[in-house]
Design a protein around this motif. Structure first.
Motif, mmCIF file in Angstrom:
data_model
loop_
_atom_site.group_PDB
_atom_site.id
_atom_site.type_symbol
_atom_site.label_atom_id
_atom_site.label_comp_id
_atom_site.label_asym_id
_atom_site.label_seq_id
_atom_site.Cartn_x
_atom_site.Cartn_y
_atom_site.Cartn_z
ATOM 1 N N GLU A 207 0.845 -1.193 0.000
ATOM 2 C CA GLU A 207 0.000 0.000 0.000
ATOM 3 C C GLU A 207 0.880 1.243 0.000
ATOM 4 O O GLU A 207 2.014 1.227 0.483
ATOM 5 C CB GLU A 207 -0.905 0.012 1.240
ATOM 6 C CG GLU A 207 -1.904 -1.134 1.298
ATOM 7 C CD GLU A 207 -3.019 -0.981 0.283
ATOM 8 O OE1 GLU A 207 -3.159 0.126 -0.285
ATOM 9 O OE2 GLU A 207 -3.729 -1.974 0.037
ATOM 10 N N GLY A 208 0.346 2.340 -0.534
ATOM 11 C CA GLY A 208 1.093 3.592 -0.512
ATOM 12 C C GLY A 208 0.801 4.420 -1.742
ATOM 13 O O GLY A 208 0.542 3.872 -2.825
ATOM 14 N N PRO A 209 0.841 5.738 -1.610
ATOM 15 C CA PRO A 209 0.530 6.612 -2.741
ATOM 16 C C PRO A 209 1.718 6.748 -3.691
ATOM 17 O O PRO A 209 2.877 6.638 -3.291
ATOM 18 C CB PRO A 209 0.219 7.950 -2.078
ATOM 19 C CG PRO A 209 1.058 7.935 -0.830
ATOM 20 C CD PRO A 209 1.090 6.502 -0.366
ATOM 21 N N LEU A 210 1.425 6.960 -4.958
ATOM 22 C CA LEU A 210 2.429 7.318 -5.942
ATOM 23 C C LEU A 210 2.384 8.825 -6.149
ATOM 24 O O LEU A 210 1.309 9.427 -6.169
ATOM 25 C CB LEU A 210 2.154 6.627 -7.281
ATOM 26 C CG LEU A 210 2.457 5.135 -7.378
ATOM 27 C CD1 LEU A 210 1.969 4.604 -8.711
ATOM 28 C CD2 LEU A 210 3.941 4.873 -7.220
ATOM 29 N N SER A 211 3.538 9.437 -6.303
ATOM 30 C CA SER A 211 3.574 10.866 -6.602
ATOM 31 C C SER A 211 3.103 11.110 -8.033
ATOM 32 O O SER A 211 3.076 10.195 -8.860
ATOM 33 C CB SER A 211 5.002 11.407 -6.429
ATOM 34 O OG SER A 211 5.841 10.884 -7.449
#
Length: 228
Positions: A207-211
């Motif tokens: 999980e985690g956002p992409l810039s």
């Protein structure tokens, strides 16, 4: 005959062998006369490859080798000589680190044994192999898909390929592995799932956002950054 050497020209054209399978420290089982370590230049991510042959100990149980020791395990044309292929694969996976790969070459029963048992080409063979078929002429046929399933939840099948690119089906019966090019084999790659992944039932990206920049590099799409 020199099955590891034959495989190199093919494997160097398949990126997985260079970037994923032959990475780190490996174990080469029963391959003292044709070791994978001779081809370290072709697989630069391979830092070492220990040979484990009959002089080193038992090839089926690998007695004396600790669990989760090697980043990869390689075995070419040796599984057919084991007392129990399933038991051998279990121990070959045992010494493999979670996330590592087991790469196995076995003779294809139709291309190698060619409908005859006992083997006309090698009396040391105890088993024949097929990737999968509902019926086999061989009384000792090992179905590889069923065998991998029996290994349990940590065995993730990544590759199962019949290697017939250099095999000549129209020739009369003879051992084509004696030629410089004939493989007459099946190649199987099994990844050892880490325990949390095996319990979860799959391999998932974190999980985690992409810039916005990452998204643009990966997809070519521009994403507006939220104002605030």
């Amino acid at each position: 005959m020199k099955e590891t050497s034959k495989s190199v020209a093919r494997r160097v054209r398949q990126p997985e062998f260079i970037t994923r399978y032959f990475v780190g420290q490996g174990l080469d089982i029963g391959n003292g006369t044709d070791p994978l370590s001779l081809y370290g230049e072709q697989f630069p991510a391979m830092t070492a490859c220990k040979i484990w042959d009959i002089v080193d100990g038992d090839l089926q149980h690998l007695t004396g080798l600790a669990d989760s020791t090697f980043d990869f395990v390689h075995a070419a044309f040796i599984l057919q000589k084991m007392a129990s292929p399933l038991e051998a694969l279990r121990h070959w996976l045992r010494v493999l680190k979670p996330g590592g790969h087991l790469v196995v070459l076995v003779p294809d029963e139709d291309m190698y044994e060619q409908g005859h048992w006992p083997s006309r080409h090698n009396p040391e063979h105890r088993w024949t192999f097929t990737p999968f078929k509902p019926k086999s002429w061989s009384p000792v046929s090992v179905n590889l898909l069923e065998t991998v399933t029996a290994l349990g939840i940590q065995a993730e099948l990544r590759r199962l390929e019949v290697l017939e690119g250099s095999y000549r089906h129209r020739l009369p019966r003879f051992d084509q592995t004696l030629t410089p090019v004939g493989e007459a084999a099946i190649e199987m790659v099994i990844r050892k799932r880490p325990q949390p992944e095996a319990v979860a039932g799959g391999r998932l990206n974190p999980e985690g956002p992409l810039s916005a920049r990452d998204i643009f590099v990966l997809t070519g799409l521009r994403v507006e950054q939220p104002k605030g």
